[in-house]
Design a protein around this motif. Sequence first.
Motif, short mmCIF file in Angstrom:
data_model
loop_
_atom_site.label_atom_id
_atom_site.label_comp_id
_atom_site.label_asym_id
_atom_site.label_seq_id
_atom_site.Cartn_x
_atom_site.Cartn_y
_atom_site.Cartn_z
N LEU A 225 -4.03 3.32 -7.65
CA LEU A 225 -4.60 2.74 -6.44
C LEU A 225 -5.49 1.57 -6.85
O LEU A 225 -6.42 1.74 -7.65
CB LEU A 225 -5.42 3.78 -5.68
N ARG A 226 -5.23 0.41 -6.26
CA ARG A 226 -5.92 -0.81 -6.68
C ARG A 226 -6.65 -1.46 -5.51
O ARG A 226 -6.31 -1.23 -4.34
CB ARG A 226 -4.93 -1.80 -7.28
N ALA A 227 -7.66 -2.25 -5.83
CA ALA A 227 -8.38 -3.02 -4.81
C ALA A 227 -7.38 -3.81 -3.97
O ALA A 227 -6.46 -4.43 -4.51
CB ALA A 227 -9.37 -3.96 -5.46
N GLY A 228 -7.55 -3.76 -2.66
CA GLY A 228 -6.65 -4.43 -1.74
C GLY A 228 -5.56 -3.55 -1.19
O GLY A 228 -4.92 -3.91 -0.19
N ASP A 229 -5.33 -2.39 -1.81
CA ASP A 229 -4.31 -1.48 -1.31
C ASP A 229 -4.69 -0.97 0.08
O ASP A 229 -5.86 -0.70 0.38
CB ASP A 229 -4.13 -0.28 -2.23
N THR A 230 -3.66 -0.80 0.91
CA THR A 230 -3.78 -0.24 2.24
C THR A 230 -3.19 1.16 2.22
O THR A 230 -2.07 1.34 1.74
CB THR A 230 -3.01 -1.13 3.24
N ILE A 231 -3.93 2.15 2.72
CA ILE A 231 -3.49 3.54 2.64
C ILE A 231 -3.53 4.19 4.02
O ILE A 231 -4.59 4.25 4.66
CB ILE A 231 -4.39 4.34 1.68
N PHE B 110 4.07 11.29 -0.51
CA PHE B 110 3.68 9.89 -0.39
C PHE B 110 4.90 9.00 -0.20
O PHE B 110 6.03 9.36 -0.52
CB PHE B 110 2.84 9.43 -1.58
N GLY B 111 4.64 7.84 0.37
CA GLY B 111 5.62 6.78 0.52
C GLY B 111 4.93 5.45 0.34
O GLY B 111 3.74 5.39 0.00
N CYS B 112 5.65 4.37 0.58
CA CYS B 112 5.14 3.02 0.35
C CYS B 112 5.05 2.25 1.66
O CYS B 112 5.91 2.39 2.54
CB CYS B 112 6.05 2.27 -0.62
N LEU B 113 4.02 1.43 1.78
CA LEU B 113 3.89 0.49 2.90
C LEU B 113 4.35 -0.88 2.43
O LEU B 113 3.93 -1.36 1.38
CB LEU B 113 2.43 0.42 3.37
N LEU B 114 5.20 -1.51 3.24
CA LEU B 114 5.76 -2.80 2.88
C LEU B 114 5.21 -3.90 3.78
O LEU B 114 4.79 -3.65 4.92
CB LEU B 114 7.29 -2.76 2.99
N ALA B 115 5.21 -5.12 3.27
CA ALA B 115 4.58 -6.24 3.97
C ALA B 115 5.14 -6.43 5.37
O ALA B 115 4.39 -6.73 6.31
CB ALA B 115 4.73 -7.52 3.15
N ASP B 116 6.45 -6.28 5.54
CA ASP B 116 7.02 -6.55 6.85
C ASP B 116 6.77 -5.44 7.85
O ASP B 116 7.08 -5.57 9.03
CB ASP B 116 8.52 -6.84 6.75
N GLY B 117 6.15 -4.32 7.40
CA GLY B 117 5.83 -3.24 8.33
C GLY B 117 4.51 -3.39 9.03
O GLY B 117 4.24 -2.67 10.00
N LEU B 118 3.66 -4.30 8.59
CA LEU B 118 2.33 -4.46 9.17
C LEU B 118 2.41 -5.14 10.54
O LEU B 118 2.94 -6.25 10.66
CB LEU B 118 1.46 -5.29 8.24
N LYS B 119 1.89 -4.46 11.57
CA LYS B 119 1.89 -4.99 12.93
C LYS B 119 0.49 -4.83 13.54
O LYS B 119 -0.21 -3.86 13.26
CB LYS B 119 2.89 -4.24 13.82
N GLY C 195 0.81 -1.20 0.00
CA GLY C 195 0.00 0.00 0.00
C GLY C 195 0.85 1.25 0.00
O GLY C 195 2.02 1.23 -0.40
N TRP C 196 0.25 2.32 0.48
CA TRP C 196 0.83 3.66 0.38
C TRP C 196 0.59 4.43 1.66
O TRP C 196 -0.37 4.19 2.39
CB TRP C 196 0.21 4.42 -0.78
N ASN D 254 -0.75 9.40 14.49
CA ASN D 254 -2.06 8.75 14.67
C ASN D 254 -2.91 8.99 13.42
O ASN D 254 -3.15 10.13 13.03
CB ASN D 254 -2.75 9.29 15.92
N GLU D 255 -3.33 7.90 12.79
CA GLU D 255 -3.94 7.99 11.47
C GLU D 255 -5.09 6.99 11.34
O GLU D 255 -5.23 6.07 12.15
CB GLU D 255 -2.90 7.68 10.39
N LEU D 256 -5.85 7.15 10.26
CA LEU D 256 -6.77 6.11 9.83
C LEU D 256 -6.13 5.35 8.68
O LEU D 256 -5.52 5.95 7.78
CB LEU D 256 -8.11 6.71 9.38
N CYS D 257 -6.25 4.04 8.70
CA CYS D 257 -5.74 3.19 7.63
C CYS D 257 -6.93 2.72 6.80
O CYS D 257 -7.82 2.02 7.31
CB CYS D 257 -4.97 2.01 8.21
N ILE D 258 -6.94 3.11 5.55
CA ILE D 258 -8.05 2.83 4.64
C ILE D 258 -7.67 1.68 3.72
O ILE D 258 -6.63 1.73 3.06
CB ILE D 258 -8.38 4.08 3.81
#
Length: 256
Positions: free
Chosen positions: A218-224, A77-86, A56-57, A104-108
């Motif tokens: 931006l594609r279906a499944g993306d995390t923002i 903007f920047g990128c979200l990587l798989a190993d960053g998800l906690k 995601g982004w 502190n944010e909302l993740c869409i």
Amino acid sequence: MDQAEIQAAAAAFEAAAAQGEYFPQAWFDRLAVDDAYRILLARLRLRSSAAARRVGWKVGLTARAIQEQFGVHEPVFGCLLADGLKPSGHVFSRDELIEPGFENELCIVLGRDVPPGATREDVAAAVARIHPAFEIIETRGDLTRQLALALADNAQQKAFVLGPPVGPEALPELSKVEARVLINGAEAATGRGDAVLGHPYNAVTWLAGKLAEFGERLRAGDTIMSGSFTRQFPLNRGDRAECAFAGIGSVATSVT
């Protein structure tokens, strides 16, 4: 910079980062912001591990408080990587972080594509779920003096911590949602969703248009990660950070 120069710069940045130099001094004051984004995207294409897969982004510098804090006047903007998800409650080791902090944010999470030119209503229709979230950042260099290098280094991104999701049918009016930040049990700040470009979905519309300039969508499944409701806070050893988003839920993390 042409494509060959972008590729060479991406390889140079990757080599420097492997040696612990995240803002390579040889590149100080040499990069335009657009080239920095291209270098970031090229760097990710050089990585082959599943952990480095983009999921995601992030949209940063959306709140006026953060723009004033860092002396900038538009989002990035920047990128979200798989190993960053906690998950919420995750405990970080201070020894594994570089001058860490949090926002502190909302993740869409999108359930369908969002094209450039989309309206806020289009974004609302594309939302699959929203999580209360923290972005964990690292200050790996001087963002205010070397913004382009910070963007080539993925805009301070380290991790993103997600609380339980809420479906679109249960969401309150996001521009009016109040976030209450606690650090070690003491209130540190409050903010509202309208601090994020007037509405968190406006961050997504901005992102859709910006990514199109670089051949991305931006594609279906993306995390923002949509941007912080308040200013950024440091994270010190022993800290516990919590944030309650009214009508949405809470997220927490700590550092040992």
